[in-house]
Motif scaffolding. Sequence first.
Motif, PDB file in Angstrom:
ATOM      1  N   TRP A 102       1.330  -6.585  31.757  1.00 49.31           N
ATOM      2  CA  TRP A 102       1.829  -7.921  32.085  1.00 49.31           C
ATOM      3  C   TRP A 102       3.295  -7.843  32.495  1.00 49.31           C
ATOM      4  O   TRP A 102       4.086  -7.097  31.907  1.00 49.31           O
ATOM      5  N   SER A 103       3.674  -8.594  33.499  1.00 46.53           N
ATOM      6  CA  SER A 103       5.038  -8.557  34.030  1.00 46.53           C
ATOM      7  C   SER A 103       6.010  -9.267  33.091  1.00 46.53           C
ATOM      8  O   SER A 103       5.704 -10.339  32.550  1.00 46.53           O
ATOM      9  N   THR A 104       7.182  -8.677  32.924  1.00 42.65           N
ATOM     10  CA  THR A 104       8.222  -9.266  32.088  1.00 42.65           C
ATOM     11  C   THR A 104       9.225 -10.025  32.961  1.00 42.65           C
ATOM     12  O   THR A 104       9.320  -9.799  34.164  1.00 42.65           O
ATOM     13  N   ASP A 105       9.952 -10.922  32.333  1.00 42.72           N
ATOM     14  CA  ASP A 105      10.951 -11.726  33.051  1.00 42.72           C
ATOM     15  C   ASP A 105      11.976 -12.198  32.038  1.00 42.72           C
ATOM     16  O   ASP A 105      11.635 -12.567  30.916  1.00 42.72           O
ATOM     17  N   ASP A 106      13.240 -12.173  32.419  1.00 36.46           N
ATOM     18  CA  ASP A 106      14.307 -12.663  31.558  1.00 36.46           C
ATOM     19  C   ASP A 106      15.333 -13.374  32.426  1.00 36.46           C
ATOM     20  O   ASP A 106      16.512 -13.035  32.431  1.00 36.46           O
ATOM     21  N   ASN A 141      13.140 -18.631  32.435  1.00 38.90           N
ATOM     22  CA  ASN A 141      11.884 -18.002  32.029  1.00 38.90           C
ATOM     23  C   ASN A 141      12.132 -16.801  31.129  1.00 38.90           C
ATOM     24  O   ASN A 141      13.098 -16.053  31.326  1.00 38.90           O
ATOM     25  N   LEU A 142      11.251 -16.643  30.160  1.00 30.47           N
ATOM     26  CA  LEU A 142      11.275 -15.458  29.311  1.00 30.47           C
ATOM     27  C   LEU A 142       9.838 -14.990  29.121  1.00 30.47           C
ATOM     28  O   LEU A 142       9.023 -15.689  28.516  1.00 30.47           O
ATOM     29  N   HIS A 143       9.534 -13.840  29.667  1.00 31.86           N
ATOM     30  CA  HIS A 143       8.209 -13.234  29.538  1.00 31.86           C
ATOM     31  C   HIS A 143       8.402 -11.861  28.923  1.00 31.86           C
ATOM     32  O   HIS A 143       9.012 -10.982  29.540  1.00 31.86           O
ATOM     33  N   LYS A 144       7.867 -11.646  27.735  1.00 31.71           N
ATOM     34  CA  LYS A 144       8.092 -10.362  27.081  1.00 31.71           C
ATOM     35  C   LYS A 144       7.002 -10.079  26.064  1.00 31.71           C
ATOM     36  O   LYS A 144       6.422 -10.989  25.472  1.00 31.71           O
ATOM     37  N   LEU A 192       4.803 -13.150  24.893  1.00 31.64           N
ATOM     38  CA  LEU A 192       5.415 -14.475  24.895  1.00 31.64           C
ATOM     39  C   LEU A 192       5.758 -14.918  26.314  1.00 31.64           C
ATOM     40  O   LEU A 192       6.380 -14.173  27.080  1.00 31.64           O
ATOM     41  N   LEU A 193       5.343 -16.130  26.664  1.00 30.20           N
ATOM     42  CA  LEU A 193       5.714 -16.753  27.931  1.00 30.20           C
ATOM     43  C   LEU A 193       6.432 -18.055  27.601  1.00 30.20           C
ATOM     44  O   LEU A 193       5.839 -18.956  27.004  1.00 30.20           O
ATOM     45  N   SER A 194       7.698 -18.142  27.979  1.00 29.93           N
ATOM     46  CA  SER A 194       8.478 -19.332  27.692  1.00 29.93           C
ATOM     47  C   SER A 194       9.187 -19.785  28.957  1.00 29.93           C
ATOM     48  O   SER A 194       9.755 -18.967  29.688  1.00 29.93           O
ATOM     49  N   SER A 195       9.148 -21.083  29.231  1.00 28.24           N
ATOM     50  CA  SER A 195       9.803 -21.606  30.427  1.00 28.24           C
ATOM     51  C   SER A 195      10.430 -22.957  30.136  1.00 28.24           C
ATOM     52  O   SER A 195       9.966 -23.707  29.267  1.00 28.24           O
TER      53      SER A 195
END
Length: 209
Positions: free
Chosen positions: A124-128, A132-135, A146-149
């Motif tokens: 799964w792709s991460t993002d910071d 957006n926070l994907h981790k 965790l996917l947070s937006s």
Amino acid sequence: ILVAAVFLLSHKSLLKLPHSSSSNTRDSVEDSGSDPVDKISCVDGTLKVNNVSVTVPKENATYTISYTWGKDDKDQPTVPHAGTASYYNKDGKLLYDVTLYRDSFTKTKDIPEGKDASNWFSDWSTDDSENNLHKPMDSGSIHGFLLSSTEDSAGDSAGPTYSSTSYYFAVQDKKGLSIYVLEGILYDNASKDTYNKLMDDCIKSIKVS
């Protein structure tokens, strides 16, 4: 009896369980279809789907069990889908809610080689970024992602903010691998700190029996 059965079926699409109710604060629903059965219950302070439970605040909570459409449904959805705890202020404004549901199920024979609950989210792709926070994130022995937006609908920090948090986690047994989601939505920016702590506590409270 027949009339009563028809009445109950026609009103089965959404079941709300107020915190103050004596008999309705506890409910359990099970689908009898051929797909994996989701047994959902909302008890004071607990959302439970099958053998997965999450602790939520008891105060001022309103519980809802929502349904989705089954393959033979024509007039009303009859398949239990999710349990939700919603929180309002004294004026009846919705501040935030928390929902637990099973997102998918993969039979043991269909699980890709080399995959299991420990590494299901490895690709799964991460993002910071700013909004957006994907981790990947574990909660005890539970492996999740965790996917947070956050969206500022007014274009500035003083405006109303819509935030969502989705914690995907894998639960595996001899029948297969299920992906559950603990989902929170913030509707009131003034409650942001309370909401963030609530979601942290809920994720930490996940138990698999």
